[in-house]
Design an enzyme around this catalytic site. Structure first.
Site, PDB file in Angstrom:
ATOM      1  N   PHE A 138     -26.388 -10.662 -33.058  1.00  0.00           N
ATOM      2  CA  PHE A 138     -26.052 -12.054 -32.777  1.00  0.00           C
ATOM      3  C   PHE A 138     -26.791 -12.546 -31.533  1.00  0.00           C
ATOM      4  O   PHE A 138     -27.445 -13.596 -31.559  1.00  0.00           O
ATOM      5  CB  PHE A 138     -24.534 -12.186 -32.600  1.00  0.00           C
ATOM      6  CG  PHE A 138     -24.079 -13.526 -32.095  1.00  0.00           C
ATOM      7  CD1 PHE A 138     -23.970 -14.610 -32.950  1.00  0.00           C
ATOM      8  CD2 PHE A 138     -23.737 -13.701 -30.757  1.00  0.00           C
ATOM      9  CE1 PHE A 138     -23.544 -15.851 -32.484  1.00  0.00           C
ATOM     10  CE2 PHE A 138     -23.307 -14.934 -30.284  1.00  0.00           C
ATOM     11  CZ  PHE A 138     -23.207 -16.009 -31.147  1.00  0.00           C
ATOM     12  N   TYR A 139     -26.712 -11.801 -30.439  1.00  0.00           N
ATOM     13  CA  TYR A 139     -27.346 -12.242 -29.197  1.00  0.00           C
ATOM     14  C   TYR A 139     -28.869 -12.229 -29.299  1.00  0.00           C
ATOM     15  O   TYR A 139     -29.539 -13.123 -28.771  1.00  0.00           O
ATOM     16  CB  TYR A 139     -26.860 -11.404 -28.016  1.00  0.00           C
ATOM     17  CG  TYR A 139     -25.435 -11.701 -27.643  1.00  0.00           C
ATOM     18  CD1 TYR A 139     -25.080 -12.925 -27.081  1.00  0.00           C
ATOM     19  CD2 TYR A 139     -24.414 -10.781 -27.874  1.00  0.00           C
ATOM     20  CE1 TYR A 139     -23.763 -13.220 -26.757  1.00  0.00           C
ATOM     21  CE2 TYR A 139     -23.099 -11.066 -27.546  1.00  0.00           C
ATOM     22  CZ  TYR A 139     -22.779 -12.284 -26.990  1.00  0.00           C
ATOM     23  OH  TYR A 139     -21.478 -12.582 -26.672  1.00  0.00           O
TER      24      TYR A 139
END
Length: 166
Positions: A138-139
């Site tokens: 996600f990051y």
């Protein structure tokens, strides 16, 4: 700050977190049991999105120091031994909001707030210690760079500020 239909505001006594469920019990428990104490001790600031007073998303940010030697050489080079940073300590969405693009909006809300703070108090990086491989992905999707052999990710404040200004 706003993200669609939600307004980001500091965690307060009127916010109800009893039913918050992100799918990560440690994040849920932290919100209920530790966020209020973190607020009162001023060791972190928690911001929430709520619906009718019920918390549906939150993030916590805090001042942080990175050690240059703990970063990949390309990121650490040219920095002092201790590098001022902001830690994005927690970020979670209630299951009712997951899979609808709100995660990216919540992260943008947090980054926006961090960039604004860094206009007053200097910080070179935003730091995240991801909870699992899914969080790492996600990051990375949002421009954070993994620190090898750890769950830590960083983003240069200048890159974050450039995204916010668009």
């Amino acid at each position: 700050m706003t993200a669609g239909r939600f307004v980001s505001e500091a965690l307060g006594a009127s916010h109800i977190a009893d039913h918050f469920e992100s799918g990560q019990p440690e994040l849920d428990d932290w919100l209920r049991r530790h966020a209020p104490a973190t607020e009162s001790r001023r060791t972190g600031r928690t911001f929430v999105w709520s619906a009718d007073g019920r918390v549906v998303a939150y993030y916590t940010i805090a001042a942080h120091l990175l050690m240059r030697d703990d970063l990949p050489r390309a990121l650490g080079r040219g920095n002092p031994v201790q590098i001022p940073a902001v830690l994005l300590a927690k970020l979670a969405l209630d299951k009712t909001l997951q899979g609808q693009g709100f995660g990216g909006l919540l992260l943008a809300d947090a980054v926006d707030r961090i960039v604004e703070a860094a206009r007053t108090v200097a910080a070179r990086f935003i730091v995240v210690d991801a909870i699992d491989e899914q969080a790492i992905s996600f990051y990375v999707k949002y421009g954070f760079v993994s620190v090898p052999s750890t769950n830590r990710l960083v983003k240069r404040m200048s890159a974050a500020a450039a995204q916010v200004s668009r």
